[in-house]
Design an enzyme around this catalytic site. Structure first.
Site, short mmCIF file in Angstrom:
data_model
loop_
_atom_site.label_atom_id
_atom_site.label_comp_id
_atom_site.label_asym_id
_atom_site.label_seq_id
_atom_site.Cartn_x
_atom_site.Cartn_y
_atom_site.Cartn_z
N HIS A 47 69.23 -77.59 35.96
CA HIS A 47 68.90 -76.43 34.94
C HIS A 47 68.53 -75.37 35.57
O HIS A 47 67.57 -75.54 36.09
CB HIS A 47 68.40 -76.89 33.66
CG HIS A 47 68.31 -75.97 32.68
ND1 HIS A 47 69.41 -75.98 31.64
CD2 HIS A 47 67.60 -74.91 32.26
CE1 HIS A 47 68.99 -74.99 30.61
NE2 HIS A 47 67.91 -74.45 31.28
N LYS A 55 66.36 -79.90 25.71
CA LYS A 55 68.09 -80.10 25.83
C LYS A 55 68.36 -81.00 26.95
O LYS A 55 69.13 -81.90 27.21
CB LYS A 55 68.63 -78.77 26.19
CG LYS A 55 68.63 -77.94 24.88
CD LYS A 55 69.07 -76.45 25.23
CE LYS A 55 68.11 -75.78 26.01
NZ LYS A 55 68.31 -74.22 25.75
N1 URA Z 1 66.40 -70.98 28.78
C1 URA Z 1 66.32 -71.97 27.65
O1 URA Z 1 67.26 -72.81 27.62
N2 URA Z 1 65.29 -71.91 26.89
C2 URA Z 1 64.40 -70.76 27.20
O2 URA Z 1 63.29 -70.51 26.32
C3 URA Z 1 64.82 -69.83 28.13
C4 URA Z 1 65.62 -70.23 29.11
#
Ligand code: URA
Length: 443
Positions: free
Chosen positions: A85, A190
């Site tokens: 990510h 996530k």
């Molecule tokens: N990406 C995300 O998923 N959340 C954030 O707060 C910042 C970047």
């Protein structure tokens, strides 16, 4: 918890006190169920922005957000699943390169990606700029793709971390996005819900990242690694430079064309360096024997990544991915087929000197103004819109040299963006600080 008492919690955080586990859990549950109104949650987010959170509070907030929705079960995919990510950037097309590299080395890539956020682009929008490419697959199609060709890149399925969706939308309009505890819990909720075995975080730092100072980016990385570990998943963070756009292309089909060039071995050096580093780490994380011992070091992983790029296996895997998800492969074989924007404008240097600094966030905003991003959630994207950079920081330029070329379907948008982007570059007599920071690893 009674909603009437939520004000007490806001006051506690405002005054710098730690929130308890149960308080955090009920805050998230009650917000998702609609019992806490946006105006109170906004006040809480601002209190967190100013007061911060302890490691314990961040971990508890992350777990509560993860548990607000479904948790993906990837157990039917054999092998070690490594998720990657990025905390966001401008011209960040690494997933489209790393995914095929890693899959070509035999490590399964079952990845859910996102759309553009604020000034940053999104992997799904880039993929959808390939005619026919489907990012919305059924669960069955997703798993059968990973089993048959070793890779699938799709949008979030099901109801993954709905608390994050709601909180992010609120943060976006309340000035509370650039907060380390809020970014860390948003991303990690996530990642923990996405079901992988290991997590690799690309923490961008610089003028085109959400967090702009290196020390703060290290702090964000440290916090996210701690959350991952606390949740029982091996987590590694790599800090990468976002003081200038990654590569030269910004905007959906422009970036896909740069991806194709890179997979053919002709990509920009900065982009290749970051991709080899991230892919090398993913390969190392994904290579364990039965006793849990790594069979590939990070350096060996990097070498493998370079090999499959050079011998064409990664490009072949990318073509397989595109074909498998309905994309028109002739665009990948002949990238000149991608439509060019109707209007373009060159931005030139008004003096001799060195490119000393860039406002990379501003360049991302300009790409959005051109039509490469969404103004509103349901705005249509202009896939041919964007920016081709012609310079990197440190380059010597003469008056009149082109710094960037802007593309759009819409003349008015082009006018607005070109007025905006003029202040995003500094050409001066001084060389500026060296941007060759390499990649910093936190485990
Ligand atoms: N990406 C995300 O998923 N959340 C954030 O707060 C910042 C970047």
């Amino acid at each position: 918890m009674e909603t009437g008492r939520f004000v007490d919690l806001i006051c506690q955080k405002r005054d710098g006190q730690e929130l308890k586990r149960e308080e955090i859990r009920s805050m998230i549950q009650n917000y998702v169920s609609g019992q806490i109104p946006d105006y109170q949650m906004s006040a809480m987010l601002m209190a967190i922005y100013f007061r911060g959170m302890s490691d314990r509070e961040i971990t508890e907030m992350t777990i509560a957000m993860r548990d607000s929705g479904d948790i993906v079960d990837l157990s039917q995919v054999s092998g070690i699943k490594v998720d990657k990510h990025s905390t966001g950037g401008v011209g960040d097309k690494t997933t489209l390169i790393i995914g095929p590299i890693v899959a070509a080395c035999g490590i399964p890539v079952a990845k859910m990606s996102g759309r553009g956020l604020g000034f940053t682009g999104g992997t799904l929008d880039k993929l959808e700029s390939i005619p026919g490419f489907r990012v919305e697959l059924s669960e069955e199609e997703f798993f059968s793709s990973v089993k048959s060709i070793g890779i699938s890149l799709i949008g979030q399925t099901g109801n993954l971390a709905p608390a994050d969706k709601m909180l992010y939308a609120l943060r976006d309009v309340t000035g509370t996005v650039p907060s380390i505890p809020l970014i860390a819990s948003s991303i990690m909720s996530k990642k923990l819900a996405a079901g992988s075995d290991k997590i690799l975080l690309d923490v961008t730092t610089g003028s085109g990242a959400f967090i702009k100072e290196l020390e703060e980016s290290r702090e964000l990385a440290r916090r996210m690694v701690a959350i991952g570990r606390g949740a029982g998943k091996e987590t590694v963070a790599m800090i990468t430079n976002m003081d200038e756009p990654l590569g030269y292309a910004i905007g959906n089909n422009l970036e896909v064309k740069e991806v194709i060039e890179t997979l053919k071995g002709n990509g920009p050096e900065d982009l290749k360096e970051v991709c080899f580093a991230l892919a090398g780490m993913m390969l190392s994380l994904g290579s364990e024997d039965e006793s849990g011992k790594k069979t590939l070091s990070y350096e060996e992983g990097k070498k493998r990544a370079e090999e499959v790029l050079e011998n064409g296996a990664a490009f072949a895997k990318f073509k397989e991915l595109v074909q498998n998800q309905g994309g028109d492969i002739t665009y990948i074989e002949s990238p000149e087929k991608f439509p060019m924007a109707a209007c373009c404008e060159e931005i030139r240097s008004d003096r001799d000197g060195y490119v000393n600094w860039m406002d990379t966030e501003g360049i991302g905003v300009a790409a959005g103004l051109l039509g490469a991003g969404r103004e509103k959630k349901d705005s249509k994207i202009d896939y041919s819109a964007g920016i081709m950079m012609r310079q990197k920081i440190g380059n010597a330029v003469k008056k009149g040299d082109v710094i960037a070329v802007l593309y759009s379907e819409d003349k008015e948008k082009l006018k607005k963006a070109s007025a905006y982007i003029c202040d995003c570059f500094l050409v001066s007599d001084r060389l500026g600080k060296s941007m060759k920071m390499g990649v910093d690893i936190l485990r």
